[in-house]
Design an enzyme around this catalytic site. Structure first.
Site, PDB file in Angstrom:
ATOM      1  N   LYS A   1       9.655  -8.978  -4.183  1.00 20.72           N
ATOM      2  CA  LYS A   1       9.189 -10.145  -4.949  1.00 20.72           C
ATOM      3  C   LYS A   1       9.355  -9.975  -6.469  1.00 20.72           C
ATOM      4  O   LYS A   1       9.383 -10.953  -7.197  1.00 20.72           O
ATOM      5  CB  LYS A   1       7.719 -10.427  -4.627  1.00 20.72           C
ATOM      6  CG  LYS A   1       7.496 -11.016  -3.244  1.00 20.72           C
ATOM      7  CD  LYS A   1       6.030 -11.345  -3.044  1.00 20.72           C
ATOM      8  CE  LYS A   1       5.770 -11.893  -1.668  1.00 20.72           C
ATOM      9  NZ  LYS A   1       4.350 -12.240  -1.473  1.00 20.72           N
TER      10      LYS A   1
ATOM     11  N   ALA B   1      -0.590  -9.590  -4.689  1.00 18.30           N
ATOM     12  CA  ALA B   1      -1.407 -10.662  -4.101  1.00 18.30           C
ATOM     13  C   ALA B   1      -2.619 -10.944  -4.992  1.00 18.30           C
ATOM     14  O   ALA B   1      -3.014 -12.106  -5.175  1.00 18.30           O
ATOM     15  CB  ALA B   1      -1.858 -10.261  -2.697  1.00 18.30           C
TER      16      ALA B   1
ATOM     17  N   ASN C   1     -10.863  -2.604  -7.577  1.00 16.69           N
ATOM     18  CA  ASN C   1      -9.681  -1.968  -6.985  1.00 16.69           C
ATOM     19  C   ASN C   1      -9.935  -0.471  -6.854  1.00 16.69           C
ATOM     20  O   ASN C   1     -10.587   0.132  -7.703  1.00 16.69           O
ATOM     21  CB  ASN C   1      -8.441  -2.209  -7.868  1.00 16.69           C
ATOM     22  CG  ASN C   1      -7.173  -1.840  -7.132  1.00 16.69           C
ATOM     23  OD1 ASN C   1      -6.965  -2.274  -6.003  1.00 16.69           O
ATOM     24  ND2 ASN C   1      -6.334  -1.030  -7.747  1.00 16.69           N
ATOM     25  N   ARG C   2      -9.402   0.110  -5.769  1.00 15.80           N
ATOM     26  CA  ARG C   2      -9.557   1.559  -5.533  1.00 15.80           C
ATOM     27  C   ARG C   2      -9.098   2.347  -6.762  1.00 15.80           C
ATOM     28  O   ARG C   2      -9.803   3.229  -7.232  1.00 15.80           O
ATOM     29  CB  ARG C   2      -8.718   1.934  -4.299  1.00 15.80           C
ATOM     30  CG  ARG C   2      -8.673   3.390  -4.006  1.00 15.80           C
ATOM     31  CD  ARG C   2      -7.834   3.658  -2.791  1.00 15.80           C
ATOM     32  NE  ARG C   2      -6.437   3.227  -2.950  1.00 15.80           N
ATOM     33  CZ  ARG C   2      -5.506   3.358  -2.025  1.00 15.80           C
ATOM     34  NH1 ARG C   2      -5.803   3.896  -0.868  1.00 15.80           N
ATOM     35  NH2 ARG C   2      -4.270   2.951  -2.232  1.00 15.80           N
TER      36      ARG C   2
HETATM   37  P1  ATR Z   1       0.571  -6.785  -2.505  1.00 15.42           P
HETATM   38  O1  ATR Z   1       1.848  -7.170  -3.170  1.00 15.42           O
HETATM   39  O2  ATR Z   1       0.456  -7.289  -1.083  1.00 15.42           O
HETATM   40  O3  ATR Z   1      -0.619  -7.106  -3.324  1.00 15.42           O
HETATM   41  P2  ATR Z   1       0.436  -4.062  -3.394  1.00 15.42           P
HETATM   42  O4  ATR Z   1       0.905  -4.520  -4.728  1.00 15.42           O
HETATM   43  O5  ATR Z   1       1.050  -2.842  -2.798  1.00 15.42           O
HETATM   44  O6  ATR Z   1       0.642  -5.202  -2.294  1.00 15.42           O
HETATM   45  O7  ATR Z   1      -1.162  -3.889  -3.467  1.00 15.42           O
HETATM   46  C1  ATR Z   1      -1.897  -3.331  -2.425  1.00 15.42           C
HETATM   47  C2  ATR Z   1      -3.374  -3.343  -2.797  1.00 15.42           C
HETATM   48  O8  ATR Z   1      -4.118  -2.809  -1.681  1.00 15.42           O
HETATM   49  C3  ATR Z   1      -3.718  -2.483  -4.003  1.00 15.42           C
HETATM   50  O9  ATR Z   1      -4.770  -3.088  -4.707  1.00 15.42           O
HETATM   51  C4  ATR Z   1      -4.186  -1.181  -3.328  1.00 15.42           C
HETATM   52  O10 ATR Z   1      -5.071  -0.411  -4.116  1.00 15.42           O
HETATM   53  P3  ATR Z   1      -4.495   0.740  -5.129  1.00 15.42           P
HETATM   54  O11 ATR Z   1      -4.084  -0.003  -6.360  1.00 15.42           O
HETATM   55  O12 ATR Z   1      -5.643   1.624  -5.324  1.00 15.42           O
HETATM   56  O13 ATR Z   1      -3.348   1.373  -4.412  1.00 15.42           O
HETATM   57  C5  ATR Z   1      -4.936  -1.726  -2.142  1.00 15.42           C
HETATM   58  N1  ATR Z   1      -5.099  -0.742  -1.081  1.00 15.42           N
HETATM   59  C6  ATR Z   1      -4.170  -0.332  -0.193  1.00 15.42           C
HETATM   60  N2  ATR Z   1      -4.698   0.583   0.656  1.00 15.42           N
HETATM   61  C7  ATR Z   1      -5.995   0.747   0.295  1.00 15.42           C
HETATM   62  C8  ATR Z   1      -7.083   1.548   0.794  1.00 15.42           C
HETATM   63  N3  ATR Z   1      -6.941   2.359   1.829  1.00 15.42           N
HETATM   64  N4  ATR Z   1      -8.298   1.453   0.191  1.00 15.42           N
HETATM   65  C9  ATR Z   1      -8.459   0.603  -0.869  1.00 15.42           C
HETATM   66  N5  ATR Z   1      -7.481  -0.177  -1.379  1.00 15.42           N
HETATM   67  C10 ATR Z   1      -6.260  -0.110  -0.815  1.00 15.42           C
END
Ligand code: ATR
Length: 288
Positions: free
Chosen positions: A73, A137, A157-158
């Site tokens: 994207k 997203a 956010n984590r």
């Molecule tokens: P998208 O384009 O679908 O938003 P992305 O940009 O990869 O995908 O974002 C994934 C999100 O899910 C991020 O906010 C990620 O948190 P981090 O920034 O800490 O990586 C979150 N995420 C994914 N796995 C996670 C987990 N096990 N616990 C908490 N947050 C998680």
């Protein structure tokens, strides 16, 4: 898919890695048939190293339009002549249209997100929202909420640094304050009470992923009467949705959003907004 494929059939598709699981071919081919549009929509699962060549092929083959999904994207923007204002702000495009000799990018995730809430009469101006996540997203979600003038905006956010980056990005666009939460467990009852909408923009709860937790919202939270927006559509009932149901929350699931973003892509390509009811009926029967 058009009933009669012939030498004039237009090609559309979704480009992603993976892409085979996509519901978009089912949705768009249903609509092409319903409206007797001589077009077909396919899924193209393309390895990231072949993305550039694939776009050249799409252009050579005169695709009328296409969707891009994970992980393309952002990269797609380099190959477009122009992108919409919203797509520029969040740096993400999911819908491309060929206009004459040029290619233009849009982000219908933002439109789909807002539409899903509008359809449920969500009152943006008098509500506070909590966005979980800080990826692509989450950026669409935050932009949608700011554009709708949400009363207050919280984010968790984590990885805190990514939440800070997101806040910085939106500072250049809007003076709406985005407050970062460091922990969800420590949130006061008073703050929680004020939150009318929680949007899960993370992949936590998605099937196929080995997540340590499968729901970020603490079990002890009472979600009654809150809007719970789950972006994940596989599984349809994530742990968050199940909790929302048992707490008697107002639920918007990933399928609503998926259908609304697809309808908006269809509108961009065909110049009219298709009827949603019949599509939803067909879709629900097909995925049973
Ligand atoms: P998208 O384009 O679908 O938003 P992305 O940009 O990869 O995908 O974002 C994934 C999100 O899910 C991020 O906010 C990620 O948190 P981090 O920034 O800490 O990586 C979150 N995420 C994914 N796995 C996670 C987990 N096990 N616990 C908490 N947050 C998680």
């Amino acid at each position: 898919m058009s009933e009669n494929i012939n030498g004039h059939t237009n090609i559309y598709g979704v480009l992603g890695y993976p892409a085979r699981h996509s519901f978009s071919p089912m949705i768009h081919n249903f609509l092409f048939k319903k409206y007797s549009i001589n077009s077909v929509y396919l899924a193209f699962e393309i390895r990231p190293e072949n993305f550039k060549n694939c776009i050249s092929c799409f252009k050579m083959l005169q695709f009328k339009g296409f969707n891009v999904t994970m992980p393309f994207k952002e990269e797609i923007i380099h190959y477009l002549d122009d992108i919409s204002k919203e797509a520029k702000i969040i740096g993400s495009v999911n819908t491309v249209i060929k206009k004459g000799k040029t290619y233009r990018g849009f982000n219908t995730d933002i439109i789909g997100f807002m539409k899903s809430l509008e359809e449920k009469n969500f009152d943006f101006k008098n509500n506070c929202a909590l966005v979980l996540g800080a990826g692509g997203a989450a950026r669409s979600t935050v932009l949608g909420l700011i554009n709708k003038n949400i009363n207050k905006l919280y984010i968790f956010n984590r990885t805190r640094s990514k939440a800070i980056e997101l806040v910085k990005l939106f500072k250049t666009y809007s003076d709406k304050e985005i407050i970062i939460f460091d922990s969800l467990d420590a949130l006061s009852d008073k703050k929680l009470k004020n939150i009318g909408l929680i949007v899960n923009c993370t992949s936590v709860g998605m099937s196929g992923l080995d997540n340590p937790k499968d729901m970020l919202v603490p079990e002890k939270w009472d979600l009654k009467d809150k809007f719970i927006f789950e972006m994940i559509y596989n599984p349809i009932e994530t742990k968050l949705i199940l909790k929302a149901k048992s707490d008697k929350a107002l639920i918007i699931n990933g399928i609503d959003m998926l259908i609304n973003q697809a309808l908006s892509s269809f509108e961009i390509w065909n110049g009219f907004y298709p009827d949603k009811k019949e599509l939803v009926k067909y879709f629900k029967n097909s995925i049973k």
